[in-house]
Design a protein around this motif. Structure first.
Motif, short mmCIF file in Angstrom:
data_model
loop_
_atom_site.label_atom_id
_atom_site.label_comp_id
_atom_site.label_asym_id
_atom_site.label_seq_id
_atom_site.Cartn_x
_atom_site.Cartn_y
_atom_site.Cartn_z
N GLY A 71 19.75 33.64 66.20
CA GLY A 71 19.77 33.58 64.74
C GLY A 71 20.34 32.31 64.14
O GLY A 71 20.62 32.25 62.95
N ILE A 72 20.52 31.29 64.95
CA ILE A 72 21.05 30.01 64.48
C ILE A 72 19.88 29.10 64.13
O ILE A 72 18.92 29.00 64.90
N SER A 73 19.96 28.43 63.01
CA SER A 73 18.88 27.54 62.60
C SER A 73 18.81 26.33 63.53
O SER A 73 19.80 25.97 64.18
N VAL A 74 17.65 25.70 63.56
CA VAL A 74 17.47 24.54 64.43
C VAL A 74 18.43 23.41 64.02
O VAL A 74 18.97 22.72 64.90
N ASP A 75 18.67 23.23 62.73
CA ASP A 75 19.59 22.18 62.28
C ASP A 75 21.02 22.45 62.73
O ASP A 75 21.72 21.55 63.20
N THR A 76 21.45 23.70 62.59
CA THR A 76 22.81 24.06 63.00
C THR A 76 22.95 23.96 64.51
O THR A 76 23.96 23.46 65.02
#
Length: 98
Positions: A71-76
């Protein structure tokens, strides 16, 4: 305290949000990045032997994909990976600080 992502809190709280120990990197890679322990061992060896960013970046897609599956965004996920790569310049094994 602010973390790049809340999933990092259990690993970074003892060091006030800074990746300081090799053990933190290993747990973050395995539990946040979904990397296998074999891949985590490669990371540890690469960091301890200063193999460089080029070698570490070969594992970047695996970490990003694993983080995104949690559930972590690609940017994060990319920001977390960059923090891990920065660790190699100053980090150490926790037992060395005792």
């Amino acid at each position: 305290m602010t973390y790049t992502h809340d999933l990092l809190a259990p690993y970074l709280a003892p060091t006030l949000g800074v990746i300081l120990y090799q053990e933190q990197v290993m747990r973050i890679c395995a539990e946040v990045g979904g990397m296998t322990w074999e891949q985590v061992a490669q990371m540890r060896k690469a960091i301890s032997r200063s193999k460089g960013r080029e070698f570490l970046d070969q594992l970047r897609p695996t970490f990003i994909a694993g983080a995104m599956s949690r559930g972590i965004s690609v940017d994060t996920a990319s920001d977390i990976w960059d923090e891990i790569n920065t660790f190699g310049g100053y980090g150490m094994n926790a037992s060395h600080t005792v």
